[in-house]
Write an enzyme that holds these catalytic residues in place. Sequence first.
Site, PDB file in Angstrom:
ATOM      1  N   ARG A   1      39.316  29.125  46.753  1.00 38.28           N
ATOM      2  CA  ARG A   1      40.566  28.713  46.103  1.00 38.28           C
ATOM      3  C   ARG A   1      41.229  27.549  46.829  1.00 38.28           C
ATOM      4  O   ARG A   1      41.851  26.688  46.193  1.00 38.28           O
ATOM      5  CB  ARG A   1      41.516  29.912  46.020  1.00 38.28           C
ATOM      6  CG  ARG A   1      41.111  30.922  44.966  1.00 38.28           C
ATOM      7  CD  ARG A   1      42.003  32.134  44.965  1.00 38.28           C
ATOM      8  NE  ARG A   1      41.734  32.997  43.820  1.00 38.28           N
ATOM      9  CZ  ARG A   1      42.135  34.250  43.696  1.00 38.28           C
ATOM     10  NH1 ARG A   1      42.845  34.793  44.691  1.00 38.28           N
ATOM     11  NH2 ARG A   1      41.856  34.970  42.633  1.00 38.28           N
TER      12      ARG A   1
ATOM     13  N   GLY B   1      42.621  37.193  36.205  1.00 35.67           N
ATOM     14  CA  GLY B   1      43.597  37.706  35.254  1.00 35.67           C
ATOM     15  C   GLY B   1      44.048  36.656  34.265  1.00 35.67           C
ATOM     16  O   GLY B   1      44.189  36.921  33.066  1.00 35.67           O
TER      17      GLY B   1
ATOM     18  N   LYS C   1      36.434  48.924  33.348  1.00 36.22           N
ATOM     19  CA  LYS C   1      37.089  49.606  32.236  1.00 36.22           C
ATOM     20  C   LYS C   1      37.115  48.784  30.955  1.00 36.22           C
ATOM     21  O   LYS C   1      37.419  47.595  30.973  1.00 36.22           O
ATOM     22  CB  LYS C   1      38.530  49.971  32.623  1.00 36.22           C
ATOM     23  CG  LYS C   1      38.632  50.941  33.791  1.00 36.22           C
ATOM     24  CD  LYS C   1      40.086  51.250  34.096  1.00 36.22           C
ATOM     25  CE  LYS C   1      40.214  52.243  35.246  1.00 36.22           C
ATOM     26  NZ  LYS C   1      41.633  52.549  35.545  1.00 36.22           N
TER      27      LYS C   1
END
Length: 401
Positions: free
Chosen positions: A39, A381, A204
């Site tokens: 990053r 995200g 999930k």
Amino acid sequence: MRSLDDLEATGRTVLVRSDLNVPLGIDEGGATVITDDSRIRASVGTVRRLSEAGARVVVLAHLGRPRGTPDSAYSLAPAAARLAELLGHPVTLALDVSGPSARAVVGGMANGDVAMLENVRFDARETSTVTDERKSLAAEWAALADAFVSDGFGVVHREQASVSDVARLLPSYPGDLVRSEVSVFSAVLADPERPYAVVLGGSKVSDKLGVIEHLLPRVDRLIIGGGMCFTFLAAQGYGVGRSLLEAEMVDTVRGLISEAADLGVELVLPVDVVVASDISDDAATQVVGVDAIPVDQMGLDIGPASIALFRDRLADTRTVVWNGPMGVFEKAPFAAGTRAVAKAVAGISGLSVVGGGDSAAALHLLGIPDEGFTHISTGGGASLEFLEGRTLPGLDALNEE
């Protein structure tokens, strides 16, 4: 969306919100070290461009999750030192977020200098749910600068003082990194070259439900691996043993399977899996068909037949988006699926996009070079929310006049 080309930077103080939230470790001598500087390396381009244009560049960033107060364990000192190494000139780190040290450091800068303020999450107002509290912190930063550049794609999905609120107080622009990320994800949503496949893994279904629902009408193939595949397998009537299962999502997944069939989308699921009774580097494993998972075992990776199937269904694609590992890649016995899929995605003749987060971490851990991919996102995200078609506050603020 505007670009840095629209910013007259010379002689101006420019706040740059970067994403420097890097993992830290301890070396043999007990010193804190950065274990993956991806990053920071991704942030260098915009900082260097502004510095070379004669701006006084002030970097805002966070590291970890301090509880709204200063905590030396989360200091940005390692990130500032690494950024300085990559830039080839000093980066002065202020001792506070927006107080006397920050004001003194910024006030003493010359054109071309680069400084960094301490971890923005050392101030509880940064992540406050009270708008006026966030705005008060943003106003303190805005008073230091002439313009704002958003270059931390990993945080643009957050409504936070250093992401969206300060952008509304200053002339604001996307950095080169954010602009590149937006361009790539807009392309895979709007007009992808076909065949177009999306590969989803991770734990999930619930974490990826919005992405699946938004992309299902747009893709030609949906390839499912990782822990989430067991909810799909359960929806098809298979027993999954002790594998990760979201029982409450089974009916929803049945609906997705039906919708994919109605839309003519090819749904590709594992045909075999690697199972074990525990998650460890020396776990005793076996490969079984998805119709023969032992009741006392967990599926922890896709098996060799599934790897061959996934590789085959990716071979002729022209656009691929991959988000989420195929198994517990951190443990050697369960890394083969993620490694194989990564190499297959990298090998396509077209646009290959890695959706950040665990997928990007897997490339680093497994030693897979970045060069084979068209784009590796810096925001897990944020990339998911973009692919869901959601409004991202940090981007939305840039488009406000």
